[in-house]
Enzyme design. Structure first.
Site, PDB file in Angstrom:
ATOM      1  N   TYR A  88     -10.149  -1.109 -10.394  1.00 40.80           N
ATOM      2  CA  TYR A  88     -11.668  -1.595  -9.931  1.00 40.80           C
ATOM      3  C   TYR A  88     -11.795  -2.560  -8.641  1.00 40.80           C
ATOM      4  O   TYR A  88     -12.872  -2.201  -8.083  1.00 40.80           O
ATOM      5  CB  TYR A  88     -12.031  -2.393 -11.171  1.00 40.80           C
ATOM      6  CG  TYR A  88     -12.659  -1.445 -12.208  1.00 40.80           C
ATOM      7  CD1 TYR A  88     -13.747  -1.039 -12.323  1.00 40.80           C
ATOM      8  CD2 TYR A  88     -11.734  -1.400 -13.424  1.00 40.80           C
ATOM      9  CE1 TYR A  88     -14.230  -0.247 -13.268  1.00 40.80           C
ATOM     10  CE2 TYR A  88     -12.141  -0.404 -14.398  1.00 40.80           C
ATOM     11  CZ  TYR A  88     -13.715   0.177 -14.413  1.00 40.80           C
ATOM     12  OH  TYR A  88     -13.903   0.781 -15.571  1.00 40.80           O
ATOM     13  N   ASN A 121     -24.760   4.478 -12.653  1.00 41.62           N
ATOM     14  CA  ASN A 121     -23.914   4.306 -11.494  1.00 41.62           C
ATOM     15  C   ASN A 121     -23.773   2.772 -11.533  1.00 41.62           C
ATOM     16  O   ASN A 121     -24.823   1.784 -11.685  1.00 41.62           O
ATOM     17  CB  ASN A 121     -24.502   4.740 -10.230  1.00 41.62           C
ATOM     18  CG  ASN A 121     -24.658   6.073 -10.349  1.00 41.62           C
ATOM     19  OD1 ASN A 121     -24.057   6.794 -11.070  1.00 41.62           O
ATOM     20  ND2 ASN A 121     -25.411   6.694  -9.309  1.00 41.62           N
ATOM     21  N   VAL A 122     -22.752   2.227 -11.145  1.00 37.16           N
ATOM     22  CA  VAL A 122     -22.219   0.914 -11.155  1.00 37.16           C
ATOM     23  C   VAL A 122     -22.214   0.356  -9.649  1.00 37.16           C
ATOM     24  O   VAL A 122     -22.049  -0.669  -9.326  1.00 37.16           O
ATOM     25  CB  VAL A 122     -21.067   0.635 -11.899  1.00 37.16           C
ATOM     26  CG1 VAL A 122     -20.814   0.663 -13.086  1.00 37.16           C
ATOM     27  CG2 VAL A 122     -19.793   1.282 -11.319  1.00 37.16           C
ATOM     28  N   HIS A 146     -24.857   0.606 -17.100  1.00 34.93           N
ATOM     29  CA  HIS A 146     -23.456   0.740 -17.494  1.00 34.93           C
ATOM     30  C   HIS A 146     -23.020  -0.656 -16.679  1.00 34.93           C
ATOM     31  O   HIS A 146     -21.656  -0.723 -16.200  1.00 34.93           O
ATOM     32  CB  HIS A 146     -22.573   1.654 -17.061  1.00 34.93           C
ATOM     33  CG  HIS A 146     -22.908   3.141 -17.945  1.00 34.93           C
ATOM     34  ND1 HIS A 146     -22.855   4.297 -17.292  1.00 34.93           N
ATOM     35  CD2 HIS A 146     -23.309   3.143 -19.207  1.00 34.93           C
ATOM     36  CE1 HIS A 146     -23.022   5.074 -18.486  1.00 34.93           C
ATOM     37  NE2 HIS A 146     -23.483   4.355 -19.464  1.00 34.93           N
ATOM     38  N   CYS A 150     -16.883 -13.681 -16.783  1.00 33.89           N
ATOM     39  CA  CYS A 150     -15.739 -14.211 -17.576  1.00 33.89           C
ATOM     40  C   CYS A 150     -15.774 -14.159 -18.932  1.00 33.89           C
ATOM     41  O   CYS A 150     -16.562 -14.130 -19.688  1.00 33.89           O
ATOM     42  CB  CYS A 150     -15.947 -15.637 -17.219  1.00 33.89           C
ATOM     43  SG  CYS A 150     -14.806 -16.815 -18.149  1.00 33.89           S
ATOM     44  N   CYS A 156     -12.404 -18.754 -13.573  1.00 28.51           N
ATOM     45  CA  CYS A 156     -14.004 -18.598 -13.362  1.00 28.51           C
ATOM     46  C   CYS A 156     -14.608 -19.644 -12.606  1.00 28.51           C
ATOM     47  O   CYS A 156     -14.244 -21.031 -12.734  1.00 28.51           O
ATOM     48  CB  CYS A 156     -14.466 -18.409 -14.924  1.00 28.51           C
ATOM     49  SG  CYS A 156     -16.337 -18.709 -15.278  1.00 28.51           S
ATOM     50  N   THR A 160     -26.907  14.041 -13.279  1.00 26.30           N
ATOM     51  CA  THR A 160     -26.079  13.511 -14.222  1.00 26.30           C
ATOM     52  C   THR A 160     -25.571  14.749 -15.180  1.00 26.30           C
ATOM     53  O   THR A 160     -25.947  15.847 -14.971  1.00 26.30           O
ATOM     54  CB  THR A 160     -27.300  12.909 -15.373  1.00 26.30           C
ATOM     55  OG1 THR A 160     -28.264  14.158 -15.805  1.00 26.30           O
ATOM     56  CG2 THR A 160     -27.943  11.817 -14.693  1.00 26.30           C
ATOM     57  N   SER A 161     -24.409  14.169 -15.672  1.00 29.79           N
ATOM     58  CA  SER A 161     -23.597  15.239 -16.376  1.00 29.79           C
ATOM     59  C   SER A 161     -24.459  15.785 -17.663  1.00 29.79           C
ATOM     60  O   SER A 161     -23.974  16.631 -18.311  1.00 29.79           O
ATOM     61  CB  SER A 161     -22.170  14.841 -16.571  1.00 29.79           C
ATOM     62  OG  SER A 161     -22.179  13.869 -17.532  1.00 29.79           O
ATOM     63  N   ASN A 213     -30.150  18.576 -10.189  1.00 26.37           N
ATOM     64  CA  ASN A 213     -28.813  18.381 -10.328  1.00 26.37           C
ATOM     65  C   ASN A 213     -27.905  19.487  -9.319  1.00 26.37           C
ATOM     66  O   ASN A 213     -28.714  20.407  -9.075  1.00 26.37           O
ATOM     67  CB  ASN A 213     -28.468  18.883 -11.689  1.00 26.37           C
ATOM     68  CG  ASN A 213     -27.886  17.431 -12.584  1.00 26.37           C
ATOM     69  OD1 ASN A 213     -27.894  16.568 -12.022  1.00 26.37           O
ATOM     70  ND2 ASN A 213     -28.244  17.397 -13.801  1.00 26.37           N
TER      71      ASN A 213
END
Length: 241
Positions: free
Chosen positions: A55, A94-95, A111, A119, A138, A179-180, A204
């Site tokens: 990540y 999407n993030v 998402h 935390c 944190c 999108t899938s 798409n």
């Protein structure tokens, strides 16, 4: 333009032309990495170093990416609808933060967001642009080892579901972009829109898994189809070009 309230669902395909990989396509992220080892609470508990490395890489990639014409077109649509008394509800799977950086003011991240950290000890979520590690404390409670990306992993509950359902009920048009059609609950929103009598449109690169749920489909790169859709809609059309 009679269409006032538009529900737009975006997926990885809209950010692909900004250099961010899709997930389920051939060559996508999950064809190269095992999501069960990287994107579940169990994976984080078993090997947090590996999960953080993955990540941290994705966070850095997202910050280097730039919005493309598809992101910019949706920001324009949001602004123009607001001037006409309408509303764009932009729900993204999407993030990344490319919608926001393109100028979209209200983005619902079903998402979660890469540029936020949460935390696991106290639950506080906050903006976060640095790498995370098992040594990260944190800032709120001081606990060490429990900071994680504030994204939704497999097996976790998506975010903002009530607000999303409310917005879908009010929509005059449902549009899915990049999108899938394979990830639920988002993949089920087109079917819900049809049940509510809401017109459905898919933009798409190629047909999605749930392509049969859409009354109309336009295939092509998002950087071309989305600006064309927005231009047509704002000119008084129905978005079909």
């Amino acid at each position: 333009m009679d269409i006032q309230n538009i529900f737009v669902l975006t997926g990885a395909g809209i950010s692909a032309e900004s250099g961010l990989g899709t997930f389920r396509d051939r060559g996508g992220v999950w064809s190269r990495f095992d999501p069960m080892k990287l994107a579940t609470p169990e994976a984080f508990a078993a090997d947090p170093v590996l999960v953080h490395d993955f990540y941290n890489m994705r966070r850095r990639d997202a910050m280097k990416a730039e919005p493309n014409p598809a992101h910019a077109a949706l920001a324009r649509l949001e602004a123009d609808l607001a001037k006409r008394g309408g509303e764009l509800f932009l729900c993204t799977q999407n993030v990344d933060d490319l919608h926001e950086r393109a100028g979209s003011r209200a983005v619902t991240h079903i998402h979660g967001e890469l540029l936020r950290a949460r935390c696991t000890a106290c639950g506080e979520s906050r903006p976060w642009r640095e790498d995370l590690s098992v040594a990260t404390s944190c800032p709120h409670c001081g606990a060490t080892g429990g900071m994680r990306p504030d994204v939704v992993w497999f097996g976790e509950m998506p975010k903002h579901l009530v607000a999303i359902e409310d917005a879908l009920l009010k929509a005059d048009l449902f549009v899915a972009i990049g999108t899938s059609g394979a990830v639920y609950p988002a993949a089920g929103y087109a079917a819900q829109a049809r049940e509510f009598g809401i017109p459905t449109l898919a933009l798409n690169l190629e047909a999605a898994d749930n392509a049969g749920m859409f009354a109309r489909t336009r295939l092509g790169p998002a950087s071309e189809t989305v600006p064309a859709f927005v231009a047509d809609l704002l000119a008084g059309g129905d978005g079909s070009g």
